[in-house]
Scaffold this motif. Structure first.
Motif, mmCIF file in Angstrom:
data_model
loop_
_atom_site.group_PDB
_atom_site.id
_atom_site.type_symbol
_atom_site.label_atom_id
_atom_site.label_comp_id
_atom_site.label_asym_id
_atom_site.label_seq_id
_atom_site.Cartn_x
_atom_site.Cartn_y
_atom_site.Cartn_z
ATOM 1 N N GLY A 218 69.835 94.592 19.136
ATOM 2 C CA GLY A 218 71.068 95.243 19.542
ATOM 3 C C GLY A 218 71.234 96.621 18.915
ATOM 4 O O GLY A 218 70.445 97.057 18.076
ATOM 5 N N TRP A 219 72.294 97.319 19.324
ATOM 6 C CA TRP A 219 72.604 98.650 18.811
ATOM 7 C C TRP A 219 74.113 98.755 18.602
ATOM 8 O O TRP A 219 74.879 97.917 19.092
ATOM 9 N N LYS A 220 74.544 99.750 17.894
ATOM 10 C CA LYS A 220 75.961 99.888 17.579
ATOM 11 C C LYS A 220 76.782 100.060 18.846
ATOM 12 O O LYS A 220 76.463 100.877 19.706
ATOM 13 N N HIS A 221 77.848 99.280 18.944
ATOM 14 C CA HIS A 221 78.729 99.358 20.109
ATOM 15 C C HIS A 221 79.455 100.699 20.124
ATOM 16 O O HIS A 221 79.828 101.237 19.073
ATOM 17 N N LYS A 222 79.660 101.257 21.329
ATOM 18 C CA LYS A 222 80.317 102.564 21.448
ATOM 19 C C LYS A 222 81.739 102.551 20.905
ATOM 20 O O LYS A 222 82.268 103.588 20.489
ATOM 21 N N LEU B 174 64.728 102.135 17.926
ATOM 22 C CA LEU B 174 63.426 101.475 17.826
ATOM 23 C C LEU B 174 62.986 101.351 16.362
ATOM 24 O O LEU B 174 62.452 100.317 15.957
ATOM 25 N N ASP B 175 63.225 102.387 15.586
ATOM 26 C CA ASP B 175 62.893 102.330 14.153
ATOM 27 C C ASP B 175 63.652 101.189 13.480
ATOM 28 O O ASP B 175 63.104 100.458 12.637
ATOM 29 N N SER B 176 64.912 101.011 13.869
ATOM 30 C CA SER B 176 65.714 99.946 13.265
ATOM 31 C C SER B 176 65.218 98.569 13.694
ATOM 32 O O SER B 176 65.250 97.619 12.905
ATOM 33 N N VAL B 177 64.750 98.459 14.949
ATOM 34 C CA VAL B 177 64.182 97.194 15.412
ATOM 35 C C VAL B 177 62.946 96.855 14.579
ATOM 36 O O VAL B 177 62.749 95.710 14.158
ATOM 37 N N GLY B 178 62.115 97.866 14.321
ATOM 38 C CA GLY B 178 60.930 97.659 13.505
ATOM 39 C C GLY B 178 61.273 97.144 12.123
ATOM 40 O O GLY B 178 60.583 96.272 11.578
ATOM 41 N N GLN B 179 62.345 97.659 11.549
ATOM 42 C CA GLN B 179 62.779 97.220 10.224
ATOM 43 C C GLN B 179 63.377 95.817 10.254
ATOM 44 O O GLN B 179 63.190 95.026 9.320
ATOM 45 N N VAL C 41 62.909 93.285 12.736
ATOM 46 C CA VAL C 41 62.123 92.154 13.224
ATOM 47 C C VAL C 41 60.666 92.522 13.532
ATOM 48 O O VAL C 41 59.849 91.656 13.805
ATOM 49 N N GLY C 42 60.322 93.807 13.481
ATOM 50 C CA GLY C 42 58.988 94.230 13.861
ATOM 51 C C GLY C 42 58.951 94.658 15.319
ATOM 52 O O GLY C 42 59.895 94.441 16.070
ATOM 53 N N LEU C 43 57.830 95.263 15.725
ATOM 54 C CA LEU C 43 57.726 95.842 17.062
ATOM 55 C C LEU C 43 56.806 95.067 17.999
ATOM 56 O O LEU C 43 56.374 95.578 19.020
ATOM 57 N N GLY C 44 56.539 93.834 17.660
ATOM 58 C CA GLY C 44 55.748 92.983 18.544
ATOM 59 C C GLY C 44 56.603 92.405 19.660
ATOM 60 O O GLY C 44 57.784 92.736 19.809
ATOM 61 N N PRO C 45 56.023 91.545 20.488
ATOM 62 C CA PRO C 45 56.789 90.918 21.576
ATOM 63 C C PRO C 45 57.857 89.978 21.025
ATOM 64 O O PRO C 45 57.840 89.618 19.846
ATOM 65 N N PHE C 46 58.795 89.602 21.894
ATOM 66 C CA PHE C 46 59.833 88.652 21.497
ATOM 67 C C PHE C 46 59.202 87.368 20.963
ATOM 68 O O PHE C 46 58.217 86.872 21.500
ATOM 69 N N GLU C 47 59.816 86.828 19.930
ATOM 70 C CA GLU C 47 59.378 85.541 19.397
ATOM 71 C C GLU C 47 60.603 84.776 18.888
ATOM 72 O O GLU C 47 61.154 85.123 17.847
ATOM 73 N N PRO C 48 61.055 83.759 19.608
ATOM 74 C CA PRO C 48 60.518 83.257 20.873
ATOM 75 C C PRO C 48 60.912 84.158 22.033
ATOM 76 O O PRO C 48 61.852 84.939 21.936
ATOM 77 N N GLU C 49 60.189 84.035 23.128
ATOM 78 C CA GLU C 49 60.447 84.861 24.307
ATOM 79 C C GLU C 49 61.509 84.207 25.204
ATOM 80 O O GLU C 49 61.376 83.042 25.573
ATOM 81 N N PRO C 50 62.559 84.939 25.573
ATOM 82 C CA PRO C 50 63.563 84.399 26.487
ATOM 83 C C PRO C 50 62.965 84.185 27.883
ATOM 84 O O PRO C 50 62.158 84.981 28.352
ATOM 85 N N TYR C 51 63.374 83.106 28.535
ATOM 86 C CA TYR C 51 62.853 82.837 29.883
ATOM 87 C C TYR C 51 63.810 81.927 30.642
ATOM 88 O O TYR C 51 64.725 81.318 30.083
ATOM 89 N N TRP C 52 63.580 81.846 31.964
ATOM 90 C CA TRP C 52 64.303 80.927 32.839
ATOM 91 C C TRP C 52 63.251 80.137 33.624
ATOM 92 O O TRP C 52 62.466 80.720 34.391
ATOM 93 N N GLY C 53 63.182 78.843 33.434
ATOM 94 C CA GLY C 53 62.225 78.018 34.156
ATOM 95 C C GLY C 53 62.571 77.931 35.631
ATOM 96 O O GLY C 53 63.743 77.894 36.004
ATOM 97 N N PHE C 54 61.549 77.913 36.478
ATOM 98 C CA PHE C 54 61.782 77.838 37.920
ATOM 99 C C PHE C 54 62.645 76.630 38.288
ATOM 100 O O PHE C 54 63.551 76.730 39.112
ATOM 101 N N GLU C 55 62.356 75.469 37.699
ATOM 102 C CA GLU C 55 63.107 74.262 38.053
ATOM 103 C C GLU C 55 64.573 74.395 37.662
ATOM 104 O O GLU C 55 65.462 73.958 38.396
ATOM 105 N N ASP C 56 64.836 75.019 36.512
ATOM 106 C CA ASP C 56 66.221 75.235 36.091
ATOM 107 C C ASP C 56 66.933 76.177 37.052
ATOM 108 O O ASP C 56 68.103 75.965 37.399
#
Length: 268
Positions: free
Chosen positions: A97-101, A159-164, A166-181
């Motif tokens: 996230g980022w600072k709300h306006k 982006l610099d703050s994200v790196g500090q 949680v790091g700059l790799g992919p989401f862990e865990p990755e958000p998703y929506w299953g087809f059946e759901d």
């Protein structure tokens, strides 16, 4: 609550349209995608929100839109999996996230925001994208730090703050929506739809609606739904802040109903 059959409901909506302008049930203005068009019509029909009194009501949905707006139409709120983790409030907001306006003005100085209208066609400037993964039977929400538009100082700082955080790799865990759901959450809800379009104007400080168009949408196809996500016709909209998650929505571009339904019938 009055009970209608489909023919009777169409007749009543036509009658409401013929009576001209109707005061909105919401104290909002037409700059918001607030559901006021549909909510006002439901009140005029004497029915509860999202509870069409038809014999096969589970197969019908009522949607409304202002005629002059270009905003997306919300199909359904569906939070991403794994739902038990509270992905939006516990991962996306605090780590991405980022600072709300309005932080320090309307909200506390620590208020964070995570708002992203995201497509499968391209990455957002913050590196987010939707991916329809047919092998895994998932609609995935992905992050790629190499796609972030770091030419904008504010985005680079974020982006610099994200790196500090949680790091700059992919989401862990990755958000998703299953087809059946999604078949259950959206496919069952949106099988058929009454879609109304209304002109709007302000009278005595309150918005009023004139219902000018009514369409019946038949034959929802889940495969068409997935194709609409893939080609960017349907987007996923995150809208959360520290104090409140307004919900994650699947939303469709206006004028694209024929891409989602096999039949689009104009009644008015």
């Amino acid at each position: 609550m009055k009970i209608y059959n489909k023919k009777g409901l169409i007749k009543e909506i036509k009658s409401i349209a013929a009576r001209g302008w109707h005061k909105s049930v919401k104290k909002t203005k037409d700059t918001r995608n607030d559901g006021a068009v549909g909510n006002t019509l439901e009140t005029l029909l004497g029915i509860k929100e999202n509870n069409l009194p038809l014999p096969n009501a589970s197969e019908w949905e009522l949607k409304g839109q202002r005629s002059h707006t270009s905003s997306l139409v919300t199909l359904k709120h569906v939070e991403p999996s794994p739902t038990a983790l509270g992905i939006v409030s516990r991962i996306l907001l605090p780590y991405y996230g980022w600072k709300h306006k309005q932080a320090g003005i309307r909200y506390p100085a620590t208020e964070m925001s995570f708002r992203s209208t995201t497509s499968a066609k391209e990455f957002t400037k913050r590196g987010f994208r939707i991916l329809v993964d047919r092998n895994q039977a998932k609609v995935r929400f992905i992050f790629d730090s190499s796609k972030v538009n770091t030419r904008e100082p504010e985005i680079k700082s974020w982006l610099d703050s994200v790196g500090q955080r949680v790091g700059l790799g992919p989401f862990e865990p990755e958000p998703y929506w299953g087809f059946e759901d999604l078949k259950y959450a959206i496919g069952e809800k949106m099988k058929n739809c009454f879609y109304v379009v209304a002109d709007s104007k302000m009278l005595d400080g309150r918005e009023h609606f004139f219902y000018k168009e009514l369409y019946l949408l038949y034959g929802f196809s889940f495969d068409s739904f997935l194709k609409c996500v893939e080609d960017g016709t349907i987007l996923i909209d995150f809208d959360a802040r520290t104090g409140h998650n307004h919900g994650t929505k699947f939303r469709i571009k206006q004028g694209c109903w024929s891409s989602l339904y096999s039949e689009v019938e104009k009644i008015i």
